[in-house]
Enzyme design. Structure first.
Site, short mmCIF file in Angstrom:
data_model
loop_
_atom_site.label_atom_id
_atom_site.label_comp_id
_atom_site.label_asym_id
_atom_site.label_seq_id
_atom_site.Cartn_x
_atom_site.Cartn_y
_atom_site.Cartn_z
N HIS A 105 14.34 6.51 10.01
CA HIS A 105 15.31 6.95 9.00
C HIS A 105 16.60 7.36 9.69
O HIS A 105 16.58 7.84 10.83
CB HIS A 105 14.76 8.11 8.17
CG HIS A 105 14.28 9.28 8.98
ND1 HIS A 105 13.04 9.28 9.59
CD2 HIS A 105 14.87 10.45 9.28
CE1 HIS A 105 12.90 10.43 10.24
NE2 HIS A 105 14.00 11.16 10.08
N HIS A 107 19.96 9.81 9.12
CA HIS A 107 20.57 10.91 8.37
C HIS A 107 22.04 10.56 8.13
O HIS A 107 22.75 10.14 9.06
CB HIS A 107 20.52 12.20 9.18
CG HIS A 107 19.15 12.70 9.49
ND1 HIS A 107 18.56 13.73 8.79
CD2 HIS A 107 18.23 12.30 10.41
CE1 HIS A 107 17.35 13.96 9.28
NE2 HIS A 107 17.12 13.11 10.27
P1 AMP Z 1 13.65 13.96 11.51
O1 AMP Z 1 12.32 13.26 11.56
O2 AMP Z 1 13.71 15.05 12.55
O3 AMP Z 1 14.81 13.05 11.60
O4 AMP Z 1 13.79 14.75 10.16
C1 AMP Z 1 13.09 14.46 8.98
C2 AMP Z 1 13.94 14.89 7.83
O5 AMP Z 1 13.19 14.66 6.66
C3 AMP Z 1 14.35 16.37 7.80
O6 AMP Z 1 15.76 16.45 7.68
C4 AMP Z 1 13.63 16.94 6.59
O7 AMP Z 1 14.40 17.91 5.92
C5 AMP Z 1 13.43 15.70 5.74
N1 AMP Z 1 12.28 15.72 4.84
C6 AMP Z 1 11.02 16.13 5.10
N2 AMP Z 1 10.23 15.93 4.05
C7 AMP Z 1 10.99 15.33 3.09
C8 AMP Z 1 10.74 14.87 1.77
N3 AMP Z 1 9.54 14.97 1.18
N4 AMP Z 1 11.77 14.32 1.08
C9 AMP Z 1 13.00 14.21 1.63
N5 AMP Z 1 13.29 14.66 2.87
C10 AMP Z 1 12.31 15.20 3.59
#
Ligand code: AMP
Length: 141
Positions: A105, A107
């Site tokens: 993903h 951001h």
């Molecule tokens: P990262 O894997 O460190 O890039 O971050 C994962 C991102 O997913 C974080 O910014 C979380 O706030 C976000 N996140 C976790 N669970 C969910 C969810 N159910 N829906 C949307 N975002 C999420």
């Protein structure tokens, strides 16, 4: 393989399969974009390819190309929707780099001059706020 295995029970895979809810702002054949539930700034969106990969390290370059074009589309939309001065795009690979969800993903976070980012994976935002912010972004797409 340059990283661990893909686990289809990760939370973004569940979102892609519709098993848990999300505030979607965009979807096409290859890609989905939805609101981050713990936004680092209002309008924080995650852009996710439908194809399974753990992160950038094990991704198909063709999938990456499709995904980054959606990242660009979403970046322009969040900039307009939030009248931002800039847009921060970032992506983490493996726990040592800060990755917490193991489905690739990107951001996309609107930035305003002089306003600090909130912490990564910090506070859960209200659903109503996420829904309203998703509508603002959809209106620019
Ligand atoms: P990262 O894997 O460190 O890039 O971050 C994962 C991102 O997913 C974080 O910014 C979380 O706030 C976000 N996140 C976790 N669970 C969910 C969810 N159910 N829906 C949307 N975002 C999420």
């Amino acid at each position: 393989m340059t990283s661990g295995a893909y686990d289809p029970s990760n939370i973004f895979a569940k979102i892609l399969r519709g098993e848990i809810p999300s505030h979607r702002v965009y979807e096409d054949e290859n890609t989905v974009a939805f609101m981050d539930v713990m936004p680092q700034a209002p309008g924080h969106v995650l852009v996710v390819p439908k194809a399974p990969s753990r992160n950038l390290l094990d991704s198909d370059p063709a999938v990456l190309a499709l995904t980054i074009s959606v990242v660009q589309k979403i970046a322009c939309a969040v900039k307009d929707a939030f009248d931002a001065d800039g847009v921060f795009v970032c992506q983490f690979n493996e726990p040592a780099a800060g990755q917490t969800v193991f489905h690739l993903h990107f951001h996309v976070i609107p930035r305003h001059e002089g306003v600090a980012l909130k912490p990564h994976s910090g506070k859960l935002e209200d659903n109503a706020v996420l829904a309203a912010n998703a509508e603002k972004i959809k209106a620019e797409l």
